[in-house]
Design an enzyme around this catalytic site. Structure first.
Site, PDB file in Angstrom:
ATOM      1  N   TYR A 104       0.833  -1.198   0.000  1.00 16.06           N
ATOM      2  CA  TYR A 104       0.000   0.000   0.000  1.00 16.06           C
ATOM      3  C   TYR A 104       0.866   1.246   0.000  1.00 16.06           C
ATOM      4  CZ  TYR A 104      -4.342  -2.508   1.131  1.00 16.06           C
ATOM      5  OH  TYR A 104      -5.442  -3.329   1.109  1.00 16.06           O
ATOM      6  N   ARG A 153      -3.521 -11.543   3.600  1.00 16.06           N
ATOM      7  CA  ARG A 153      -4.822 -11.104   3.071  1.00 16.06           C
ATOM      8  C   ARG A 153      -4.960 -11.541   1.617  1.00 16.06           C
ATOM      9  NH1 ARG A 153      -8.222  -7.451   4.250  1.00 16.06           N
ATOM     10  NH2 ARG A 153      -9.538  -9.198   3.764  1.00 16.06           N
ATOM     11  N   HIS A 156      -7.583  -7.970  -2.776  1.00 15.91           N
ATOM     12  CA  HIS A 156      -8.869  -7.296  -2.591  1.00 15.91           C
ATOM     13  C   HIS A 156      -8.766  -5.827  -2.944  1.00 15.91           C
ATOM     14  CE1 HIS A 156      -6.799  -6.655   1.284  1.00 15.91           C
ATOM     15  NE2 HIS A 156      -7.436  -5.502   1.310  1.00 15.91           N
ATOM     16  N   HIS A 158     -10.714  -2.221  -1.786  1.00 16.52           N
ATOM     17  CA  HIS A 158     -11.639  -1.588  -0.841  1.00 16.52           C
ATOM     18  C   HIS A 158     -12.616  -0.695  -1.598  1.00 16.52           C
ATOM     19  CE1 HIS A 158      -9.311  -2.605   2.859  1.00 16.52           C
ATOM     20  NE2 HIS A 158      -8.284  -2.561   2.039  1.00 16.52           N
TER      21      HIS A 158
END
Lengths: 232, 199
Positions: A104, A153, A156, A158
Site C-alpha cells: 500500500y 490477506r 482485494h 476496498h
C-alpha cells in the site's frame, strides 16, 4: 411513507469476531439501541461529477510519473442496486487498494515489497443512471498481516459507497474468484457463509477488453431507502 | 425484497490515501474534511474535538469519523428534505470526514456550525459514523449538545437509551480563547462504551 430497510445482520459480520483479533478490543460490545429513522437517516451527502477528476476512474493512469504501473491491468464494473433491484444512480464509489506487489502507498505499511512509483492505488467514480460504475486498475497483490502466524490477506479492493442516505452507507472489500487465501482469511470469514460469497467478483470474458485488460463484475446491493421528500 | 445486502468489511488500516488523502499529505484529493464551515456559513461556529478509545482505554490512531448534520436552520442539504420554510445554506453541505492518524494525541477535529433542530422543540444533534480497522461494520452514533439539556430530555432517540448510558452521547461545551469547543470522546468498549444505534 418513508422507509429504510434494516441492516440485515445475517449478511454482516459480528462486531466481535474473535478470529479477526483486532475486533476483540474494537468491536462494539453492547447491544445496539434501536431507534426510529428520522430525516437525519433519510438523508446523506450527495457527491457528483464535481468531485471527479479526469483520471479518477483509471488507477493505471492517475499515479503515473514516468511510465505504466507494474502488474496485470484489469477493468472492474458492476451495478449498484438496492434490495428491490432498483439502480442506485449517480452515487459516488471510492476505491483504494495495494499495488501488484501487495504494498500500500500508506506510510504505515511496512511490508517489504516494492512501492510502484507509477501507482497510487486510489480513485473514485460515479454510477450512471442504471447504477453502473466502471474503473480501471491493476490487480492488487496479496500481503502479509499480523493477525496470526503466516497470515496473508487475499487480493482485494476496498470500496466505499454512499447511496441515497447515511443508512445506505457501505464500506466493503471486493475479492477475486478462485483465490486460495479466501478460505484462510478471518476478515472474509467473519461474514456468515452464504453472504460472504457476495463479496467475490465474477470474472467476465465479455467485460474483458481484448489485448488490454481482464474484466471483473462486482455488483453491490445497498440498504433500500424509500423516502417521500418532506415538505412544509 | 429480491436481493441481499452486500456484506460490510472493515475500512482497514490503510484507508488514508483513499478517503482522507489531503489530511494525511498524500497527493490525491479528498471529497470532505474536518473543515465543514466556511466564513460565509450561517450559524454558531463550533469545534468538535475528541478521541476514540479501545477496550483497554488505548487511543485509536487509525479510526475515521464522518459527520452528517443539518444546517443552522435545521435543513438537510438533500432532496428528501424539501422544506422551503427552512432555507438551504449554499455555504454548508453538512458532511465531514476526518481520520485520527495526523495529530499527536490521535484526536479528531471538525470545524462546523451548531445545527438547528430538525423540528421545532426537538434537540439538535449530529449523526456520527465510525470506521476503523477491527470494526467489521461501521457504527452509527449521535452527538447531542450539553447546553441543550431540556430538549435532550425529550429526545425520542435519547429516551430509548438507558439513562446511565445517555451521557456517552452528550458532547460537553467549553468556551475557549479560540471559540466554542465541544468534547466528544468515543469509547468502543468498557464502562463508558458509547451507545451505537441500529435503525
Amino acid at each position: 411513507m418513508s422507509t429504510i430497510t434494516k441492516r440485515d445482520w445475517a449478511s454482516h459480520a459480528a462486531y466481535i469476531s474473535p478470529e479477526y483479533k483486532s475486533t476483540l478490543l474494537r468491536g462494539v460490545s453492547q447491544s445496539l439501541v434501536d431507534i426510529d429513522p428520522e430525516l437525519s437517516e433519510l438523508t446523506g451527502p450527495a457527491y457528483g461529477a464535481e468531485v471527479l477528476g479526469p483520471l479518477d476512474h483509471d488507477l493505471t493512469k492517475n499515479g503515473q510519473v514516468n511510465g505504466e504501473p507494474q502488474g496485470e491491468r484489469i477493468v472492474v464494473t458492476g451495478r449498484v442496486l438496492d434490495e428491490n433491484g432498483n439502480p442506485v444512480a449517480n452515487t459516488l464509489v471510492e476505491v483504494w487498494q495495494a499495488n501488484a506487489a501487495g504494498r500500500y502507498v500508506h506510510k504505515a505499511d511496512q511490508h517489504d515489497a516494492p512501492l510502484d512509483p507509477n501507482f497510487l492505488g486510489s480513485g473514485r467514480c460515479l454510477t450512471d443512471a442504471n447504477g453502473c460504475y466502471r474503473f480501471y486498475t491493476i490487480k492488487p497483490g496479496a500481503y502479509p498481516w499480523g493477525n496470526h502466524s503466516n497470515a496473508w490477506r487475499p487480493n482485494h479492493i476496498h470500496f466505499s459507497l454512499f447511496g441515497p442516505s447515511i443508512a445506505s452507507r457501505l464500506v466493503t472489500q471486493m475479492y477475486f474468484p478462485g483465490d486460495p487465501l479466501l478460505a484462510l482469511d478471518p476478515i472474509y470469514a467473519s461474514v456468515p457463509a452464504g453472504a460472504r460469497e457476495r463479496m467475490v467478483a465474477d470474472f467476465s470474458i465479455d467485460v474483458t477488453e481484448e489485448g488490454f485488460a481482464l474484466g471483473y463484475i462486482f455488483d453491490i446491493v445497498l440498504r433500500g431507502v424509500n423516502a417521500t421528500p418532506m415538505e412544509d | 425484497m429480491s436481493l441481499k445486502q452486500t456484506p460490510s468489511q472493515t475500512v482497514g488500516p490503510y484507508f488514508a490515501y483513499g478517503l482522507t488523502a489531503e489530511q494525511y499529505h498524500y497527493p490525491q484529493s479528498q471529497i470532505a474534511s474536518g473543515a465543514m464551515a466556511s466564513d460565509e456559513t450561517l450559524g454558531e461556529r463550533i469545534r468538535i474535538v475528541g478521541q476514540v478509545f479501545d477496550g483497554q482505554g488505548e487511543r485509536i490512531n487509525d479510526a475515521m469519523i464522518e459527520l452528517w448534520q443539518a444546517n443552522a436552520a435545521g435543513r438537510f442539504d438533500h432532496p428528501n428534505d424539501a422544506r422551503q420554510s427552512r432555507p438551504l445554506d449554499p455555504n454548508f453541505k453538512g458532511f465531514g470526514r476526518v481520520g485520527t492518524g495526523t495529530t499527536a494525541d490521535n484526536s479528531f477535529r471538525f470545524d462546523t456550525i451548531k445545527p438547528g433542530a430538525v423540528q421545532d422543540g426537538r434537540a439538535p444533534y449530529i449523526s456520527v459514523i465510525l470506521f476503523m480497522r477491527g470494526l467489521p461494520n461501521h457504527a452509527y452514533t449521535r452527538l447531542y449538545f450539553s447546553d441543550e439539556a431540556s430538549l435532550n430530555a425529550e429526545d425520542p432517540a435519547l429516551n430509548k437509551v438507558d439513562s446511565a448510558r445517555r451521557d456517552t452521547l452528550i458532547a460537553t461545551r467549553h468556551e475557549t480563547s479560540t471559540g466554542v469547543e465541544y468534547r466528544f470522546d468515543i469509547h468502543m468498549q468498557g464502562p463508558h462504551e458509547t451507545v451505537f444505534f441500529n435503525f
